[in-house]
Design an enzyme around this catalytic site. Structure first.
Site, mmCIF file in Angstrom:
data_model
loop_
_atom_site.group_PDB
_atom_site.id
_atom_site.type_symbol
_atom_site.label_atom_id
_atom_site.label_comp_id
_atom_site.label_asym_id
_atom_site.label_seq_id
_atom_site.Cartn_x
_atom_site.Cartn_y
_atom_site.Cartn_z
ATOM 1 N N LYS A 1 -10.209 -3.554 -4.231
ATOM 2 C CA LYS A 1 -11.174 -2.453 -4.355
ATOM 3 C C LYS A 1 -10.531 -1.224 -4.960
ATOM 4 O O LYS A 1 -11.160 -0.485 -5.688
ATOM 5 C CB LYS A 1 -11.628 -1.999 -2.956
ATOM 6 N N LYS B 1 -3.651 -9.573 -6.410
ATOM 7 C CA LYS B 1 -4.982 -9.899 -5.880
ATOM 8 C C LYS B 1 -6.035 -8.897 -6.362
ATOM 9 O O LYS B 1 -5.718 -7.733 -6.653
ATOM 10 C CB LYS B 1 -4.955 -9.999 -4.360
ATOM 11 N N LYS C 1 0.833 -1.214 0.000
ATOM 12 C CA LYS C 1 0.000 0.000 0.000
ATOM 13 C C LYS C 1 0.860 1.253 0.000
ATOM 14 O O LYS C 1 0.481 2.257 -0.590
ATOM 15 C CB LYS C 1 -0.972 -0.004 1.182
HETATM 16 N N1 AQP Z 1 -8.708 -10.708 -3.582
HETATM 17 C C1 AQP Z 1 -9.173 -11.187 -2.454
HETATM 18 N N2 AQP Z 1 -9.438 -12.504 -2.338
HETATM 19 C C2 AQP Z 1 -9.933 -13.011 -1.159
HETATM 20 N N3 AQP Z 1 -10.162 -12.254 -0.082
HETATM 21 C C3 AQP Z 1 -9.913 -10.930 -0.172
HETATM 22 N N4 AQP Z 1 -10.052 -9.922 0.710
HETATM 23 C C4 AQP Z 1 -9.657 -8.773 0.120
HETATM 24 N N5 AQP Z 1 -9.264 -8.994 -1.139
HETATM 25 C C5 AQP Z 1 -9.415 -10.337 -1.350
HETATM 26 C C6 AQP Z 1 -10.548 -10.086 2.042
HETATM 27 O O1 AQP Z 1 -11.640 -9.201 2.208
HETATM 28 C C7 AQP Z 1 -11.653 -8.750 3.563
HETATM 29 C C8 AQP Z 1 -11.766 -7.273 3.597
HETATM 30 O O2 AQP Z 1 -10.626 -6.653 3.070
HETATM 31 P P1 AQP Z 1 -10.331 -5.165 3.498
HETATM 32 O O3 AQP Z 1 -11.457 -4.289 3.179
HETATM 33 O O4 AQP Z 1 -9.864 -5.120 4.900
HETATM 34 O O5 AQP Z 1 -9.152 -4.699 2.628
HETATM 35 P P2 AQP Z 1 -8.132 -5.364 1.731
HETATM 36 O O6 AQP Z 1 -7.717 -6.709 2.200
HETATM 37 O O7 AQP Z 1 -7.022 -4.390 1.562
HETATM 38 O O8 AQP Z 1 -9.076 -5.522 0.475
HETATM 39 P P3 AQP Z 1 -9.050 -4.793 -0.900
HETATM 40 O O9 AQP Z 1 -10.249 -5.199 -1.621
HETATM 41 O O10 AQP Z 1 -7.732 -5.003 -1.561
HETATM 42 O O11 AQP Z 1 -9.224 -3.262 -0.522
HETATM 43 P P4 AQP Z 1 -8.275 -2.042 -0.745
HETATM 44 O O12 AQP Z 1 -8.029 -1.996 -2.210
HETATM 45 O O13 AQP Z 1 -9.071 -0.892 -0.223
HETATM 46 O O14 AQP Z 1 -7.025 -2.301 0.032
HETATM 47 C C9 AQP Z 1 -10.382 -9.282 4.233
HETATM 48 O O15 AQP Z 1 -10.720 -10.436 4.977
HETATM 49 C C10 AQP Z 1 -9.523 -9.636 3.082
HETATM 50 O O16 AQP Z 1 -8.616 -10.660 3.396
#
Ligand code: AQP
Length: 336
Positions: free
Chosen positions: A199, A196, A113
């Site tokens: 969002k 991965k 990040k």
């Molecule tokens: N690609 C993924 N596959 C499986 N699980 C995923 N999670 C996130 N991406 C995947 C799981 O979703 C939950 C919430 O995630 P988060 O909102 O805490 O943030 P993150 O892990 O950083 O998810 P994103 O989508 O990548 O968001 P941004 O882009 O905002 O950082 C967690 O349980 C995570 O493991």
């Protein structure tokens, strides 16, 4: 009587996608029947990278509605917003004082990040994110934490912080364990299977958002990258893109990817992709319909969050009071 507790959270940081659903929310719904469940909307984590205030407000309510529309039942689970429970930041601060910098520097999510957000600036909150996440979990004595694979390192840190605190001050926190689904714990981007699904991906073709329209879902699956060859075989090394799509299908069908492989023996990518798109439309349409109804009744959603916050505060404040007493803070009732 449910005798084990789980806690998990999601950041209101953008469009929720099928990776969030398969890695986290789908488990949340299944586990609420077995465990006493606390599901949090972690807005304080979301602000570790810059957020537009209006968007943050909207995304927070949207996430609450997605939790409910996906099947999290407020009669079975506690749904709440992290910033409604001040104990999270308070315990987070205490844990910060016990976390060596080197442990935070090792976190791969921080490295990823901070690279992605280098231009807007990287702030202390992003660095300290894992200690706040540890506080989220430890306040509720959660035995299990359902998450996607990317959170594993943070859970390991939570475990060592809990052990460190308990060893130093006496038994206070429950040591939690991660709950990660074998095939859906890491869903990769549709535009690039080496990263991965996320969002905050710059390209919306990276993900299928839970609120994407049927046409949008079909379009994104059609343009999703595939691998050379034409057989639908599950081979993560040789066919990472197709294997990722197969994992998505298998997770929505609750079967193993090998069963998907058998079903598509002798058939090509086009037929497989058409079926996957229709499966996603079929699975997401009821969620979208419930989301639409809830969005017309936002007062009801706010009431659920208010009740959730009261319930969460009662549990969290008790744990925080115990932790503060153990480290030698003078309790307020000793001076009144
Ligand atoms: N690609 C993924 N596959 C499986 N699980 C995923 N999670 C996130 N991406 C995947 C799981 O979703 C939950 C919430 O995630 P988060 O909102 O805490 O943030 P993150 O892990 O950083 O998810 P994103 O989508 O990548 O968001 P941004 O882009 O905002 O950082 C967690 O349980 C995570 O493991």
């Amino acid at each position: 009587m449910k005798n084990q507790r789980i806690l998990s959270g999601i950041q209101p940081s953008g469009n929720l996608h099928i990776g969030n659903y398969l890695g986290a929310i789908k488990q949340f719904v299944e586990l609420q029947n077995e465990y006493e469940a606390f599901y949090c909307i972690v807005d304080e984590h979301a602000i570790t990278v810059p957020q537009d205030p209006k968007e943050l407000h909207k995304n927070t309510l949207d996430l609450a509605m997605i939790y409910l529309a996906a099947g999290i039942d407020p009669k079975k689970s506690v749904i709440f917003v992290q910033s409604h429970v001040p104990a999270h930041t308070e315990l987070g601060w205490i844990l910060n004082t016990m976390t060596p910098l080197g442990e935070l520097e090792r976190m791969t999510q921080f490295k990823d990040k901070s690279e992605r957000h280098a231009r807007e600036g990287v702030y202390a909150g992003l660095f300290n994110y894992p200690t706040l996440m540890a506080a989220d979990i430890l306040l509720y004595h959660a035995q299990k934490v359902p998450v996607g694979e990317d959170q594993l390192q943070h859970i390991e840190l939570t475990r060592s912080l809990a052990e460190r605190f308990n060893n130093r001050f006496g038994n206070t926190f429950t040591i939690p364990e991660p709950l990660i689904r074998e095939y859906s714990g890491r869903i990769m981007g549709l535009d690039d299977p080496s990263k991965k699904m996320s969002k905050s991906a710059g390209n919306s073709a990276n993900y299928i958002a839970l609120l994407d329209s049927p046409d949008e879902i079909r379009r994104k699956i059609k343009i999703a990258v595939t691998d050379s060859g034409k057989e639908v075989t599950f081979d993560e090394q040789e066919k990472p893109a197709v294997s990722n799509l197969m994992r998505i299908m298998s997770a929505f069908r609750d079967c193993a990817p090998k069963e998907v492989e058998m079903r598509y023996e002798g058939k090509g990518y086009a037929e497989f992709k058409d079926d996957l798109a229709e499966l996603l439309v079929e699975k997401l349409t009821p969620l979208q319909e419930k989301y639409r109804i809830l969005s017309e009744n936002q007062d009801e959603v706010l009431l659920i969050l208010a009740k959730g916050a009261m319930h969460a505060r009662a549990v969290a404040d008790k744990t925080l009071a115990k932790a503060k007493e153990k480290i030698g803070f003078v309790p307020i009732n000793a001076i009144t």
